[in-house]
Design a protein around this motif. Structure first.
Motif, PDB file in Angstrom:
ATOM      1  N   LEU A   1       2.492  15.311  -2.971  1.00  0.00           N
ATOM      2  CA  LEU A   1       3.040  14.549  -1.852  1.00  0.00           C
ATOM      3  C   LEU A   1       2.048  14.460  -0.692  1.00  0.00           C
ATOM      4  N   MET A   2       1.265  15.509  -0.485  1.00  0.00           N
ATOM      5  CA  MET A   2       0.240  15.458   0.560  1.00  0.00           C
ATOM      6  C   MET A   2      -0.821  14.415   0.200  1.00  0.00           C
ATOM      7  N   ALA A   3      -1.132  14.286  -1.085  1.00  0.00           N
ATOM      8  CA  ALA A   3      -2.078  13.251  -1.511  1.00  0.00           C
ATOM      9  C   ALA A   3      -1.528  11.867  -1.199  1.00  0.00           C
ATOM     10  N   GLY A   4      -0.228  11.665  -1.422  1.00  0.00           N
ATOM     11  CA  GLY A   4       0.390  10.386  -1.082  1.00  0.00           C
ATOM     12  C   GLY A   4       0.365  10.126   0.413  1.00  0.00           C
ATOM     13  N   ALA A   5       0.650  11.151   1.217  1.00  0.00           N
ATOM     14  CA  ALA A   5       0.607  10.998   2.678  1.00  0.00           C
ATOM     15  C   ALA A   5      -0.812  10.700   3.151  1.00  0.00           C
TER      16      ALA A   5
ATOM     17  N   MET B   1      -1.651   7.148   2.492  1.00  0.00           N
ATOM     18  CA  MET B   1      -1.053   6.223   3.467  1.00  0.00           C
ATOM     19  C   MET B   1      -1.835   6.211   4.783  1.00  0.00           C
ATOM     20  N   ILE B   2      -2.396   7.341   5.133  1.00  0.00           N
ATOM     21  CA  ILE B   2      -3.205   7.384   6.358  1.00  0.00           C
ATOM     22  C   ILE B   2      -4.537   6.672   6.131  1.00  0.00           C
ATOM     23  N   LEU B   3      -5.167   6.902   4.968  1.00  0.00           N
ATOM     24  CA  LEU B   3      -6.460   6.269   4.679  1.00  0.00           C
ATOM     25  C   LEU B   3      -6.332   4.753   4.520  1.00  0.00           C
ATOM     26  N   THR B   4      -5.207   4.285   3.999  1.00  0.00           N
ATOM     27  CA  THR B   4      -5.005   2.840   3.849  1.00  0.00           C
ATOM     28  C   THR B   4      -4.385   2.215   5.095  1.00  0.00           C
ATOM     29  N   ARG B   5      -4.238   2.998   6.136  1.00  0.00           N
ATOM     30  CA  ARG B   5      -3.739   2.565   7.444  1.00  0.00           C
ATOM     31  C   ARG B   5      -2.302   2.038   7.409  1.00  0.00           C
ATOM     32  N   VAL B   6      -1.512   2.595   6.484  1.00  0.00           N
ATOM     33  CA  VAL B   6      -0.089   2.284   6.490  1.00  0.00           C
ATOM     34  C   VAL B   6       0.524   2.872   7.758  1.00  0.00           C
TER      35      VAL B   6
ATOM     36  N   ALA C   1       0.835  -1.212   0.000  1.00  0.00           N
ATOM     37  CA  ALA C   1       0.000   0.000   0.000  1.00  0.00           C
ATOM     38  C   ALA C   1       0.867   1.258   0.000  1.00  0.00           C
ATOM     39  N   ALA C   2       1.969   1.239   0.738  1.00  0.00           N
ATOM     40  CA  ALA C   2       2.862   2.397   0.783  1.00  0.00           C
ATOM     41  C   ALA C   2       3.479   2.656  -0.586  1.00  0.00           C
ATOM     42  N   ILE C   3       3.881   1.589  -1.275  1.00  0.00           N
ATOM     43  CA  ILE C   3       4.479   1.741  -2.603  1.00  0.00           C
ATOM     44  C   ILE C   3       3.451   2.273  -3.594  1.00  0.00           C
ATOM     45  N   VAL C   4       2.217   1.805  -3.496  1.00  0.00           N
ATOM     46  CA  VAL C   4       1.159   2.302  -4.380  1.00  0.00           C
ATOM     47  C   VAL C   4       0.909   3.786  -4.129  1.00  0.00           C
ATOM     48  N   CYS C   5       0.824   4.183  -2.861  1.00  0.00           N
ATOM     49  CA  CYS C   5       0.602   5.600  -2.526  1.00  0.00           C
ATOM     50  C   CYS C   5       1.754   6.465  -3.028  1.00  0.00           C
ATOM     51  N   PHE C   6       2.971   5.984  -2.840  1.00  0.00           N
ATOM     52  CA  PHE C   6       4.143   6.721  -3.319  1.00  0.00           C
ATOM     53  C   PHE C   6       4.118   6.828  -4.845  1.00  0.00           C
TER      54      PHE C   6
END
Length: 192
Positions: free
Chosen positions: A28-32, A35-40, A5-10
């Protein structure tokens, strides 16, 4: 699971930056946020991961750089320093231009220092008989000589996690900056 999930968000935030007409901060804020929404990671983990010394350092330097640009203080300072040196030989002129750019880059961003100094050094180079392209190139290259203090964004990012102080940057950065200026001057004189 979380790594995927982190790699996908990045990857998505990088794709947004590359292909969407959005500022890098929004991408970058969208990626962060992804990561919060996908519970990374949780919001608390993200908050603890921020080095607040770096945030306050950069938020203090940005207005200082803008003030130096908008009040013309940086260009006034550069003009008077160049007037003090008179008509030195080309090697000394390029070395002084590099030194002046290095010092100004510590206070103003490297882009701001380049924008301010290139017109000034081009005029000075013409008046003392040095190739103006060489002087502009010296400014452009010396603007990357930001090893002396953590005022450059990249240096500031290493400060917190590495536990470095400004004195650590001075100890390691002074010989490196001097070497950088000497190599820069030598290579530009070979080209000249």
């Amino acid at each position: 699971k979380k790594a995927r999930a982190a790699i996908v968000c990045f990857g998505l935030s990088t794709a947004l930056f590359l292909f969407a007409p959005l500022p890098i901060s929004v991408c970058l804020m969208a990626g962060a946020l992804g990561m919060i929404l996908t519970r990374v990671l949780s919001i608390d983990e993200a908050y603890r991961g921020i080095d607040w010394r770096t945030v306050f350092l950069l938020s203090g330097l940005i207005p200082l750089g803008l003030a130096m640009q908008q009040t013309q203080a940086a260009s006034w300072l550069a003009y008077h320093i160049l007037n003090l040196i008179g008509t030195p030989p080309p090697t000394i002129f390029i070395l002084i231009v590099g030194l002046m750019t290095t010092v100004l880059t510590l206070v103003v961003s490297n882009v701001g220092a380049t924008v301010l100094l290139v017109p000034l050094v081009v005029d000075m180079a013409i008046s003392i008989g040095v190739d103006p392209r060489l002087a502009a190139l010296a400014v452009g290259l010396a603007a990357s000589n930001a090893f002396l203090l953590p005022t450059h964004q990249v240096n500031a990012l290493y400060m917190g996690p590495g536990g470095y102080t400004s004195l650590d940057y001075l100890k390691a950065g002074t010989p490196l900056s001097i070497f950088y200026l000497l190599v820069l001057t030598g290579v530009l004189m070979l080209v000249y």
